[in-house]
Design an enzyme around this catalytic site. Structure first.
Site, PDB file in Angstrom:
ATOM      1  N   TYR A 150      20.111 -23.014 -11.135  1.00  0.00           N
ATOM      2  CA  TYR A 150      18.656 -23.173 -11.268  1.00  0.00           C
ATOM      3  C   TYR A 150      18.299 -24.661 -11.299  1.00  0.00           C
ATOM      4  O   TYR A 150      17.406 -25.108 -10.579  1.00  0.00           O
ATOM      5  CB  TYR A 150      18.184 -22.480 -12.547  1.00  0.00           C
ATOM      6  CG  TYR A 150      16.684 -22.469 -12.730  1.00  0.00           C
ATOM      7  CD1 TYR A 150      15.859 -21.735 -11.878  1.00  0.00           C
ATOM      8  CD2 TYR A 150      16.087 -23.185 -13.777  1.00  0.00           C
ATOM      9  CE1 TYR A 150      14.478 -21.722 -12.047  1.00  0.00           C
ATOM     10  CE2 TYR A 150      14.702 -23.172 -13.958  1.00  0.00           C
ATOM     11  CZ  TYR A 150      13.905 -22.439 -13.095  1.00  0.00           C
ATOM     12  OH  TYR A 150      12.532 -22.436 -13.264  1.00  0.00           O
ATOM     13  N   THR A 183       6.557 -15.294 -19.177  1.00  0.00           N
ATOM     14  CA  THR A 183       6.602 -14.394 -18.014  1.00  0.00           C
ATOM     15  C   THR A 183       7.920 -13.626 -18.082  1.00  0.00           C
ATOM     16  O   THR A 183       8.714 -13.840 -18.996  1.00  0.00           O
ATOM     17  CB  THR A 183       6.571 -15.185 -16.691  1.00  0.00           C
ATOM     18  OG1 THR A 183       7.776 -15.967 -16.616  1.00  0.00           O
ATOM     19  CG2 THR A 183       5.372 -16.120 -16.597  1.00  0.00           C
TER      20      THR A 183
END
Ligand code: NAP
Length: 222
Positions: A150, A183
């Site tokens: 990431y 989220t």
């Protein structure tokens, strides 16, 4: 008409950005694998939804063709691409399957690069304001064990943004790092002290897009 192409509109930050962009003189072209039916039903302005898996990087030029077929040259006033779609996982690199490495780089880095390339190419014919906003992350420099893929994808996205910033003048480009946002990406985060809502993140991102655009720069959303 102001056209906005937004990836990752099915949920999270992307969905919140879309909701805020639903205005009379805006035309949204949303991209993600899942179709966001609630967004479509909310749309009081023009909204097109294209279901597409950005892991399929070889189809992106064709995707951009399809997107630009929706742009009406007689009314276009501005064109904006928001590269928001992304995925994350935390895993030691020796335990990560090659397919997962390829997928995260495809979705988080290669697809924004190819979308940018084909956007600039297709937008060339229009003498209007053109902007690209890339959604990055503080993980580009804030490294943690398990986060190599990431972090690498977001560091690449930031370097790409800065590089294009010195390469192009008539297309404005910047990247923004939201802080921690509530989220699906953070559904299993235990310490939620500094976590902000997707609505707040969208508001901050759009403030930079409309009022504080910094060409070639990477900024923190708050
Ligand atoms: N949440 C945070 O704290 C945080 C912090 C810093 C940066 N960010 C960045 O903010 C962006 C949005 O994240 P989020 O928190 O809103 O995540 P999210 O709720 O998990 O949403 C991710 C979005 O990306 C789309 N996406 C994922 N894989 C895709 C694929 N293969 N093809 C097409 N679309 C794909 C998803 O749509 P489908 O699944 O329907 O395809 C979804 O709409 C990401 O770039 C993320 O890295 C988030």
């Amino acid at each position: 008409m102001n056209y906005f192409i937004l990836t990752g509109a099915s949920r999270g930050i992307g969905e919140s950005i879309c909701k805020k962009l639903l205005l009379k003189d805006h035309h949204l072209i949303c991209v993600s694998r899942e179709r966001n039916d609630s967004l479509i039903s909310l749309a009081n302005s023009k909204l097109d939804y294209i279901q597409y898996d950005l892991n399929n990087v070889y189809g992106i030029e064709e995707l951009m063709e399809e997107i630009f077929e929706k742009v009406d040259s007689s009314v276009v006033e501005s064109l904006t691409l928001i590269n928001n779609a992304g995925l994350v996982f935390s895993q030691k690199i020796e335990e990560t399957e090659p397919d997962s490495i390829i997928k995260i780089m495809n979705v988080n880095l290669l697809s924004p690069m190819i979308l940018t390339s084909s956007f600039i190419k297709k937008a060339e014919q229009y003498d209007v304001e053109k902007r690209i906003l890339n959604v990055s992350s503080g993980s580009s420099f804030n490294l943690a064990p398990g986060g190599s893929c990431y972090s690498t994808s977001k560091a690449g996205l930031e370097t790409f943004t800065k590089s294009i910033g010195i390469e192009t003048g008539n297309v404005k480009i910047m990247a923004i790092r939201p802080g921690m946002v509530d989220t699906d990406m953070h559904s299993d985060t235990v310490n939620r002290k500094n976590i902000k809502s997707a609505d707040y993140a969208a508001k901050r991102i759009l403030t930079f897009l409309f009022e504080r655009f910094e060409h070639g720069k990477v900024v923190r959303a708050w």
